[in-house]
Design an enzyme around this catalytic site. Structure first.
Site: not given
Ligand code: AHR
Length: 657
Positions: A50, A244, A375-376
């Site tokens: 990321e 994220c 993603n989340e």
């Molecule tokens: O790894 C850091 C963050 O942690 C990522 O962007 C997210 O997916 C998680 O909350």
């Protein structure tokens, strides 16, 4: 036959500890090589990437000039005006008739020529330049008036000029000019000056500086040392672009892969969500240039032998931020982006998106086999959107494995809501995330023992032990964290029928510009080191094996002793991974059932240190790093003493020294 080991001298300390602790009881570990279990996914251990902590811009993407195209909201952020007392000149950021519509601003420099006048860029937290390297400078120039002469200078922290070169005789209209700088000395606090030395006016854009030696020596490519660290993991997959960052704090700021391909000058800048996410770690100069975009991602995967795992926005902005939703009846462009990405990666040169890949220099498909939807995310809103994505993607591309997600926590109500829904939907594989303290990992090594082998598979897509607390800026990459993760990974490995992939997160941290800690690899502008966590990941990845072997212990309730075993089908090695999380040495009687008769050769690779709080650093990059020792010949049973606070990988096989 049972052989006693001749313990080599490096293990003397372990024996001494054992002698000092006569009460230590030997654990009996039985590895049943005659009854192999599940096949292990060749892509089991992978990488999560990321653009956080200056992971891409200011990190893996080797561009050394920050705000090279004057597109930050403050267009001169990162630039310093160079105007000695005799100089007379003006700087103006303009927008008429720009280089490209995607890159609408540029800098007009006017100088009276009384003294060199211009701009200076200290890069991403200063530039690190080496006397052993050459630096490729490039710039887009449009002459406006006079007979302008430009000078590019590499300047040391003390102001001395390390090298300089001139550009002149500019043709009408925008044109790219290049030169090479060779600093006469190394300097880790350097900067780039671009000065006008004559009277005149020019427009400047895409001011760029790259080391000549990038990864694979690709011009405008990736930082070689960082890419090499990834290659050294021998990763099974590479997840990209997050995290994220996929979601964006609002939908308009989501990651859109189509805006990250083609000529770099045509890739529009976007504010990085980690610019403003943490009030305690603000990074106002953090933007995404997308110089490392989706083509470069696929190319890197191919380079390092990792399967690409793109994660796409599913019509939901980050639920920790706005949680903005794309209405269901307007989801089609998001789904089309996913379909088009498959064509970009895998389609023939004759297809619309395959042609774009070919135009970038890769006519062959990238062989993408999986894709993440969101993603989340959590709640019914996610399920509603996932269902639509899955229907469209499976109808057209049943060959692509879809990764769905179970939210940000491994066990909260969001997780409890999503899993049954995804099971009902016969999801392929579910992405679980887990950031927790080391005890959580030690206590959850049996988490997957009772998962339904016939349900969706598990992707442990983000995990890392937090030495203090989740998102605490005080978290450290200690040996204790690495051992906690390794213990947990023995549980993932034992359950390889269910857990098909896993990746530590986040990946990179720039020591001078991070937002999140801990991270797997730390860098500054010229150095890099792997954490103990990195070496734990590497030990699992490079000793993956092909099939799980059952391991039983006569002390299954131990809270400090964790083991898993696999067999490598090619070498025929049995690979035993053991975490001894006790501060005492752990003697063990190892029984290898079902191996061919005769002697086997064994070696141990050990990750440990004197103190569980030990870490690596730029000055001591291998303070906590694996050491391999030969054990010699063993048979179907032998005794071995595991070092205190250690991860040990024992490889036992016919051909090993
Ligand atoms: O790894 C850091 C963050 O942690 C990522 O962007 C997210 O997916 C998680 O909350």
């Amino acid at each position: 036959m049972k052989l006693k080991l001749s313990i080599v001298s490096t293990l003397g300390a372990a024996l001494a500890l054992l002698a000092a602790n006569p009460a230590a009881r030997a654990t009996t570990l039985t590895i049943d090589a005659g009854h192999p279990g599940a096949a292990i996914n060749p892509a089991m251990w992978g990488i999560f990437f990321e653009d956080i902590n200056f992971g891409a811009d200011g990190g893996l993407y080797a561009e050394m000039v920050k705000n090279r195209s004057f597109e930050f909201p403050d267009p001169l952020m990162g630039w310093i005006k160079i105007s000695p007392s005799l100089a007379r000149g003006e700087l103006a950021v303009r927008g008429e008739d720009p280089l490209t519509p995607a890159n609408p601003h540029y800098l007009r420099v006017h100088s009276e020529g009384s003294a060199p006048f211009g701009i200076s860029n200290p890069g991403f937290r200063r530039m690190g330049v080496s006397q052993d390297e050459s630096y490729n400078f490039s710039i887009e120039v449009r002459p406006v008036a006079g007979a302008p002469v430009l000078e590019a200078q590499l300047v040391a922290a003390d102001g001395s000029v390390l090298d300089s070169a001139r550009l002149e005789g500019f043709a009408a209209g925008w044109k790219r000019y290049t030169l090479v700088l060779h600093p006469k000395e190394s300097d880790w606090g350097a900067r780039l000056n671009v000065l006008m030395t004559t009277k005149g006016t020019v427009d400047l854009d895409m001011v760029s500086l790259f080391p000549e030696h990038t990864w694979k020596n690709r011009p405008g490519g990736l930082r070689a040392d960082m890419a090499q660290m990834l290659a050294d993991l021998k990763p099974g997959f590479l997840r990209f672009p997050g995290g994220c960052i996929v979601e964006g704090s609002i939908l308009d700021r989501r990651y859109q892969w189509k805006k990250t391909i083609g000529p770099v000058g045509d890739r529009s800048l976007l504010i990085n969500r980690w610019n403003y996410e943490f009030v305690h770690r603000p990074t106002p100069d953090y933007f995404q240039s997308f110089g490392l975009g989706f083509f470069e991602f696929f190319q890197l995967c191919e380079d390092i032998g990792a399967q690409p795992l793109p994660i796409l926005n599913c019509g939901m902005a980050c639920q920790f931020n706005s949680g903005e939703l794309c209405p269901l009846d307007q989801l089609e462009p998001y789904i089309q982006d996913a379909l088009d990405l498959i064509e970009f990666a895998n389609g023939p040169e004759t297809s619309v998106w395959g042609a774009k890949r070919a135009a970038m220099g890769h006519p062959q498909p990238f062989q993408m086999k999986m894709m993440g939807v969101g993603n989340e995310q959590w709640g019914p809103q996610y399920i509603e959107r996932y269902v639509r994505f899955a229907a469209a993607l499976k109808a057209k591309h049943p060959e692509i494995m879809l990764v769905s997600d179970a939210g940000p926590s491994p066990d909260d109500e969001r997780f409890q809501f999503l899993w049954p829904k995804l099971r009902e939907l016969h999801a392929d594989i579910v992405d679980e995330h887990c950031y927790a303290n080391p005890p959580w990992f030690f206590n959850n090594t049996h988490r997957y023992d009772n998962y339904d082998p016939n349900g969706p598979k598990v992707f442990m897509g983000e995990y890392a032990a937090q030495s203090v607390d989740v998102v605490s800026p005080k978290n450290r990459n200690t040996l204790e964290c690495a051992l906690a993760e390794a213990a947990y990974m023995t549980g993932l490995e034992r359950n390889a029928a269910v857990v098909r992939m896993a990746s530590y997160a986040p990946l990179f941290g720039n020591a001078e510009a991070w937002q999140w800690t801990p991270n797997l690899i730390w860098v500054d502008n010229h150095r890099i080191y792997g954490t103990p966590d990195y070496y734990a990941q590497q030990l699992f990845s490079r000793n993956r094996g092909d099939v799980v072997l059952p391991v039983s212990s006569d002390d299954p309730a131990s809270t400090s002793f964790f083991a898993s075993a696999v067999r490598d089908n090619q070498t025929k090695d049995i690979i035993l991974k053991v975490v001894n999380a006790s501060s005492q040495a752990a003697p063990a009687a190892l029984h290898l059932n079902g191996i061919p008769p005769g002697a086997q050769k064994a070696q141990a690779t050990i990750l440990t240190s004197d103190n569980t709080a030990d870490e690596n650093s730029f000055d001591q990059p291998r303070k906590v790093a694996p050491v391999t020792v030969s054990i010699g010949e063993v048979g179907g049973g032998f005794d071995y003493t595991f070092r205190p606070n250690s991860l040990t990988v024992l490889r036992i096989g016919p051909g090993r020294e």
